[in-house]
Design an enzyme around this catalytic site. Structure first.
Site, mmCIF file in Angstrom:
data_model
loop_
_atom_site.group_PDB
_atom_site.id
_atom_site.type_symbol
_atom_site.label_atom_id
_atom_site.label_comp_id
_atom_site.label_asym_id
_atom_site.label_seq_id
_atom_site.Cartn_x
_atom_site.Cartn_y
_atom_site.Cartn_z
ATOM 1 N N ASN A 63 47.252 41.344 40.966
ATOM 2 C CA ASN A 63 46.677 40.198 41.429
ATOM 3 C C ASN A 63 47.748 38.927 40.709
ATOM 4 O OD1 ASN A 63 45.556 40.645 38.815
ATOM 5 N ND2 ASN A 63 43.802 39.211 39.477
ATOM 6 N N GLU A 84 41.993 44.242 29.272
ATOM 7 C CA GLU A 84 41.575 43.122 29.872
ATOM 8 C C GLU A 84 41.122 43.543 31.312
ATOM 9 O OE1 GLU A 84 40.468 40.577 28.627
ATOM 10 O OE2 GLU A 84 41.504 40.466 26.662
ATOM 11 N N CYS A 93 40.767 37.421 38.114
ATOM 12 C CA CYS A 93 39.631 38.065 37.365
ATOM 13 C C CYS A 93 38.635 36.856 36.847
ATOM 14 C CB CYS A 93 40.369 38.668 36.091
ATOM 15 S SG CYS A 93 41.324 37.530 35.393
ATOM 16 N N GLU A 116 44.345 38.433 24.379
ATOM 17 C CA GLU A 116 45.700 38.029 24.683
ATOM 18 C C GLU A 116 45.766 36.711 24.160
ATOM 19 O OE1 GLU A 116 45.445 40.011 28.572
ATOM 20 O OE2 GLU A 116 47.416 40.609 27.644
HETATM 21 P P1 NDP Z 1 43.736 49.253 38.767
HETATM 22 O O1 NDP Z 1 42.894 49.066 37.329
HETATM 23 O O2 NDP Z 1 43.640 49.729 39.688
HETATM 24 O O3 NDP Z 1 45.523 48.956 38.174
HETATM 25 C C1 NDP Z 1 45.860 48.371 37.113
HETATM 26 C C2 NDP Z 1 47.223 48.954 36.508
HETATM 27 O O4 NDP Z 1 46.793 50.429 36.030
HETATM 28 C C3 NDP Z 1 47.934 49.419 37.474
HETATM 29 O O5 NDP Z 1 49.396 49.086 37.298
HETATM 30 C C4 NDP Z 1 47.610 50.589 37.911
HETATM 31 O O6 NDP Z 1 48.897 51.478 38.344
HETATM 32 C C5 NDP Z 1 47.320 51.201 36.518
HETATM 33 N N1 NDP Z 1 46.902 52.609 36.635
HETATM 34 C C6 NDP Z 1 45.949 53.314 37.621
HETATM 35 N N2 NDP Z 1 45.594 54.311 37.193
HETATM 36 C C7 NDP Z 1 45.968 54.517 35.932
HETATM 37 C C8 NDP Z 1 45.871 55.602 35.013
HETATM 38 N N3 NDP Z 1 45.099 56.731 35.324
HETATM 39 N N4 NDP Z 1 46.559 55.501 33.860
HETATM 40 C C9 NDP Z 1 47.295 54.510 33.423
HETATM 41 N N5 NDP Z 1 47.422 53.339 34.402
HETATM 42 C C10 NDP Z 1 46.746 53.465 35.464
HETATM 43 O O7 NDP Z 1 43.389 47.410 38.753
HETATM 44 P P2 NDP Z 1 44.011 46.686 40.014
HETATM 45 O O8 NDP Z 1 45.411 46.607 40.007
HETATM 46 O O9 NDP Z 1 43.520 46.767 41.276
HETATM 47 O O10 NDP Z 1 43.883 45.004 39.285
HETATM 48 C C11 NDP Z 1 42.629 44.466 39.660
HETATM 49 C C12 NDP Z 1 41.791 44.580 38.668
HETATM 50 O O11 NDP Z 1 42.176 43.555 37.699
HETATM 51 C C13 NDP Z 1 40.534 43.633 38.866
HETATM 52 O O12 NDP Z 1 39.242 44.454 38.451
HETATM 53 C C14 NDP Z 1 40.519 42.365 37.898
HETATM 54 O O13 NDP Z 1 39.399 41.783 37.416
HETATM 55 C C15 NDP Z 1 41.368 42.916 36.941
HETATM 56 N N6 NDP Z 1 41.806 41.849 36.082
HETATM 57 C C16 NDP Z 1 41.822 41.571 34.982
HETATM 58 C C17 NDP Z 1 42.033 40.475 34.306
HETATM 59 C C18 NDP Z 1 41.527 40.189 33.055
HETATM 60 O O14 NDP Z 1 42.416 39.445 32.212
HETATM 61 N N7 NDP Z 1 40.382 40.375 32.791
HETATM 62 C C19 NDP Z 1 43.134 39.384 34.959
HETATM 63 C C20 NDP Z 1 43.610 39.925 36.300
HETATM 64 C C21 NDP Z 1 42.875 41.062 36.976
HETATM 65 P P3 NDP Z 1 48.802 51.596 40.313
HETATM 66 O O15 NDP Z 1 49.065 50.152 40.624
HETATM 67 O O16 NDP Z 1 50.014 52.389 40.327
HETATM 68 O O17 NDP Z 1 47.529 52.146 40.724
#
Ligand code: NDP
Length: 510
Positions: free
Chosen positions: A168, A266, A300, A480
């Site tokens: 995002n 996060e 987020c 962060e």
């Molecule tokens: P995901 O948790 O699906 O993915 C985040 C990252 O983790 C991606 O690079 C993903 O790879 C990777 N990943 C997936 N499975 C694994 C695993 N088993 N081991 C290690 N890494 C893995 O989140 P989204 O990309 O869908 O992002 C949306 C989410 O992020 C929302 O919940 C949002 O709230 C949160 N977010 C939080 C923020 C904060 O600061 N609190 C800021 C922005 C977003 P791949 O893409 O290949 O699946």
């Protein structure tokens, strides 16, 4: 940012125009060991291919870790102000490429171009702030309890660090992890979200042009379950900085703990705004509409709940519906667009499912609720801005992160009840109250359970020189950004020097 497997060239009409992007390992652009690639599509025009990327696996991740170990030897011994020089150079290059970077974010993630420009600016701000830390990598000196003894602390890099990021904010989140990690002297393996790898590739190009030594920053694209998981399991990786879903973050935290790995995670949010009867209604409305529907609710820190004090509820709802009705839904690349498509078919399906759940749970759908169709809408993942009223805290749409343009509205009799509703979810990222009463504002600040608290401002965003992060299911580990950034990405080493000319009797208790 829809993903598909790459087709053989003869089956793919547009193949000749599609650029295949590689991994970046040890200062070289390389194909993945798997030999496989995948395509990313523009969420506003799904027939358009953004690019082709490596479907890497655990072996690629391990090659990158090995390269990072070599890079670390050079980078950890580079003085922090000299590291800063390279980040400043990268900042300058990013400034030159700012428009191109913003367009890249919009074509792969879908967000409105104005939001993408803001994201580029945000990435630049963090690079500037992190580079400044190169001359502020402070330890402290304190009198020892012993004679002829000097005691002080110094900061040291952690070593090889894994950077795992969501789709995002495909540029800003990587930048706000990578720049702080670099200034502290770490070598990195960066695994961007599979859905948005082009911004990541361009960020690497920028650091490469800035003169970062080989092996210091490595990029591996591919599925999180393989590449990300390999980083978590590797004992050569000393820390993981993760942003993403609570589901993945929780698992990653547990697996890292087994290996005593340092983690900052996060995660999700369910951010609430409270509007009290004395609020400046115009100000509140601006913050809420932008917070709920800006970036299609895929932040987020997006506003997903509004809790309105009884006395002004009817007036508030009439104006909220009026303002939401004026939003333009369209392709994010068009500067007049307020609400762009969702980032993927999965996102669209999830949002539509939650809209269905809200209706089934008995909430009142007072605006939107439909997937948009016809004309250009048929080419992307468009859903109307949507508002539910008569929502109660036990409903799923009140508790779970929807991550789309869906706002749930609650009524409360007073501030106390409003705070109880605000605190009734497992998440605790960001929150806001609109009031002119300073006493109520402080009561709110002192009792609301979120890592970031706003008064008379939207739940969105934050500034790079202040800590960013959440409580409970929204975040774990050190914050962060701000001064917290060096706390996560460095170890503190305590030094004692006995400079007495002769041996002296010293009591030691530990
Ligand atoms: P995901 O948790 O699906 O993915 C985040 C990252 O983790 C991606 O690079 C993903 O790879 C990777 N990943 C997936 N499975 C694994 C695993 N088993 N081991 C290690 N890494 C893995 O989140 P989204 O990309 O869908 O992002 C949306 C989410 O992020 C929302 O919940 C949002 O709230 C949160 N977010 C939080 C923020 C904060 O600061 N609190 C800021 C922005 C977003 P791949 O893409 O290949 O699946």
């Amino acid at each position: 940012m829809e993903i598909s497997q790459a087709q053989p060239e003869e089956e793919n009409m547009a193949a000749t125009q599609i650029t295949t992007h590689k991994n970046y390992i040890g200062g070289q652009w390389v194909d993945s060991v798997t030999g496989r690639t995948y395509q990313v599509h523009n969420p506003a025009r799904t027939h358009e291919v953004v690019g082709e990327f490596q479907t890497s696996g655990a072996d690629d991740a391990m090659l990158a870790v090995a390269a990072a170990r070599e890079g670390l030897a050079v980078w950890a011994n580079t003085p922090a102000p000299a590291r800063a020089g390279i980040i400043y150079k990268a900042l300058e290059i990013m400034g030159r490429r700012a428009d191109e970077m913003a367009q890249t974010v919009t074509i792969e993630e879908g967000k409105p171009i104005g939001d993408s420009s803001g994201e580029v600016k945000r990435a630049m701000n963090i690079m500037e702030y992190a580079a400044g830390e190169g001359r502020r990598m402070f330890g402290y000196t304190t009198p020892s309890e012993l004679p002829n003894t000097v005691a002080y602390t110094v900061r040291r890099p952690l070593g090889v660090v894994g950077i795992i990021t969501p789709w995002n904010f495909p540029l800003a989140i990587p930048a706000w992890k990578i720049a702080p990690a670099l200034i502290c002297g770490n070598a990195l393996v960066f695994k961007p979200a599979s859905a948005t790898p082009l911004s990541a590739v361009k960020l690497i190009e920028i650091f490469e042009e800035a003169g970062l030594p080989a092996g210091v920053l490595n990029l591996v694209t591919g599925p999180g379950g393989q590449v990300g998981n390999a980083l978590v399991e590797s004992t050569d990786v000393k820390a993981i900085s993760f942003t993403g879903s609570t589901e993945v973050g929780t698992e990653l935290y547990a697996e890292s703990a087994k290996r005593l790995k340092k983690v900052q995670a996060e995660m999700g949010g369910k951010n609430a705004v409270i509007v009290l009867a004395d609020a400046d209604m115009d100000k509140a409305m601006g913050g809420i509409v932008q917070g709920a529907f800006g970036s299609t609710g895929q932040r987020c820190t997006a506003t997903s709940r509004v809790i309105v004090e009884d006395g002004v509820y009817d007036q508030f709802m009439a104006e909220l519906i009026n303002r939401t009705g004026k939003l333009t839904v369209g392709d994010g690349i068009d500067p007049s667009t307020d609400v762009s498509p969702l980032a993927s078919q999965n996102q669209k399906d999830k949002v539509m499912e939650y809209i269905g759940i809200g209706a089934e749970e008995g909430a009142n759908l007072v605006f939107g609720g439909r997937a948009l169709a016809g004309g250009d809408y048929d080419q992307g993942y468009y859903v109307e801005p949507t508002i539910f009223t008569d929502v109660s805290p036990d409903m799923r749409i009140a508790k779970e992160e929807i991550f789309g343009p869906v706002l749930t509205v609650f009524k409360a009799k007073d501030l106390k009840e409003a705070i109880d509703i605000s605190n009734s979810v497992e998440f605790g990222l960001s929150s806001s109250v609109y009031t002119k009463d300073i006493t109520k504002a402080y009561e709110y600040i002192n009792t609301v359970e979120t890592g970031m608290v706003h008064v008379n401002a939207s739940t969105l965003g934050g500034e790079v020189h202040l800590p960013f992060g959440g409580l409970n299911s929204s975040g774990v580990g050190q914050r962060e950004q701000g001064t917290a950034m060096v706390d996560f990405f460095s170890e503190v080493i305590t030094v004692y020097i006995d400079h007495a000319a002769e041996a002296t009797e010293r009591a030691r208790f530990i």
